[in-house]
Motif scaffolding. Structure first.
Motif: not given
Length: 360
Positions: A143-145, A155, A157-158, A168, A238
């Motif tokens: 769930d991370r890019w 890296s 999360s959103d 994050d 994303t």
């Protein structure tokens, strides 16, 4: 097509292009003042970008210019007794105005093509959002890019595409031997452009061969990382599409592939709005035709009065359009198409009814 019809159509086009040129000139002048610092690094590039940014005015500027152009051309014809002569000659007025309506339809079609094939590429060029090469694309892991450059690895999360704000965030820096020598853990990061970043609530750790060398905390930390994430890269990173940089086909494909309900609704709303907006040219022309024919033939105040009525109608039209766009983005209806197309078709029906009321 009669001579009078060709004359009215020609006068409409001249007035429309005159108004549109004025709007673009004012836009470029204001945009130049807002980006005056860009001329220090390169006058030609800054001027080119200002002209490309002015194209963003056209989706709303063209319908507005068409509406005001109708007022100017018909009010002038009324004041110079040309409409009176037309009526006295037994020519049906609505029939004589049909070429203006045909021109408005052609302009609407041209605007739809221009917005999809010219405006979107211009936005991409100004924003530096050209499609990245395959090796430059980020990768989603869980769930991370993740995004890796020569020196840094990101890296998060959103990502808020509109504000270019990462949430994050963890950033690693590599040394010459590709070992991690610095790590940043932040609550958020704001991309300022040209490699500039601002981190918030940061834990900054430096490493050496022996392990942790330094540890510091910052409420805010500004760094030039040399990492220039363009809009296209951030979009791919994303997995969130940016409708303002997408063509109609791209919006349709992205909406079909999206999984989040809020993103699907946003994309579908942008898709239907992009298709429906050119119809505003025809609607505003139909609304303005009766207004341009009102007033006394020799009344010097007829044009200002007509312009005031036209501005009031156009303000109401764009306010209704804005409300329809907002409603299409809210989960209050079965589909985003309903408020957009329902509003536009209702306005088209009302404008057509007003056109039918023109006295012959």
């Amino acid at each position: 097509m009669s001579i009078i019809s060709r004359y009215l159509a020609r006068e409409f086009l001249i007035a429309m292009f005159g108004v549109l040129s004025g709007l673009i000139l004012v836009w470029v002048a204001a945009d130049t003042l807002l980006h005056i610092e860009d001329f220090q690094s390169g006058a030609w590039t800054a001027l080119r970008n200002a002209l490309l940014r002015s194209l963003e005015l056209l989706p709303l500027g063209v319908p507005t210019a068409c509406g005001i152009g109708v007022i100017f051309s018909l009010s002038r014809a009324t004041r110079h007794l040309e409409i009176t002569a037309l009526r006295c000659g037994g020519i049906r007025l609505r029939k004589a105005l049909v070429p203006i309506l045909i021109l408005s339809v052609l302009i609407a079609v041209g605007q739809a093509f221009f917005q999809d094939r010219v405006l979107i590429p211009a936005k991409l060029q100004v924003a530096g959002a050209e499609e990245p090469e395959e090796e430059e694309r980020p990768r989603m892991v869980g769930d991370r890019w993740w995004y890796v450059s020569d020196e840094w690895m990101f890296s998060a999360s959103d990502f808020d595409a509109r504000d270019r704000r990462l949430v994050d965030v963890t950033v690693f820096r590599f040394d010459a031997e590709h070992a991690v020598d610095r790590r940043l853990d932040a609550e958020g990061a704001l991309y300022l452009g040209e490699g500039q970043w601002r981190f918030f609530n940061v834990l900054d750790q430096s490493f050496s061969d022996d392990g942790l060398r330094d540890l510091r905390r910052f409420e805010k930390l500004a760094l030039n990382l040399g990492v220039d994430l363009t809009s296209a890269v951030l979009r791919d990173a994303t997995g969130r599409a940016m409708p303002e940089f997408m063509t109609v086909n791209g919006l349709a494909e992205a909406a079909a592939e999206a999984s989040r309900p809020d993103e699907i609704r946003t994309l579908e709303s942008s898709y239907h709005a992009r298709l429906a907006l050119p119809l505003s040219v025809v609607i505003l022309v139909l609304l303005m035709l009766p207004e341009g024919l009102l007033g006394n033939d020799r009344d010097d105040a007829s044009l200002p009065k007509a312009l005031l009525r036209a501005l009031a109608l156009m303000t109401a039209f764009w306010a209704i359009w804005t409300l329809a766009r907002l409603a299409s983005q809210r989960p209050i209806g079965p589909t985003p198409a309903l408020p957009i197309w329902g509003t536009m078709l209702a306005l088209l029906a009302y404008a057509s009814w007003r056109f039918r009321l023109i006295k012959e």
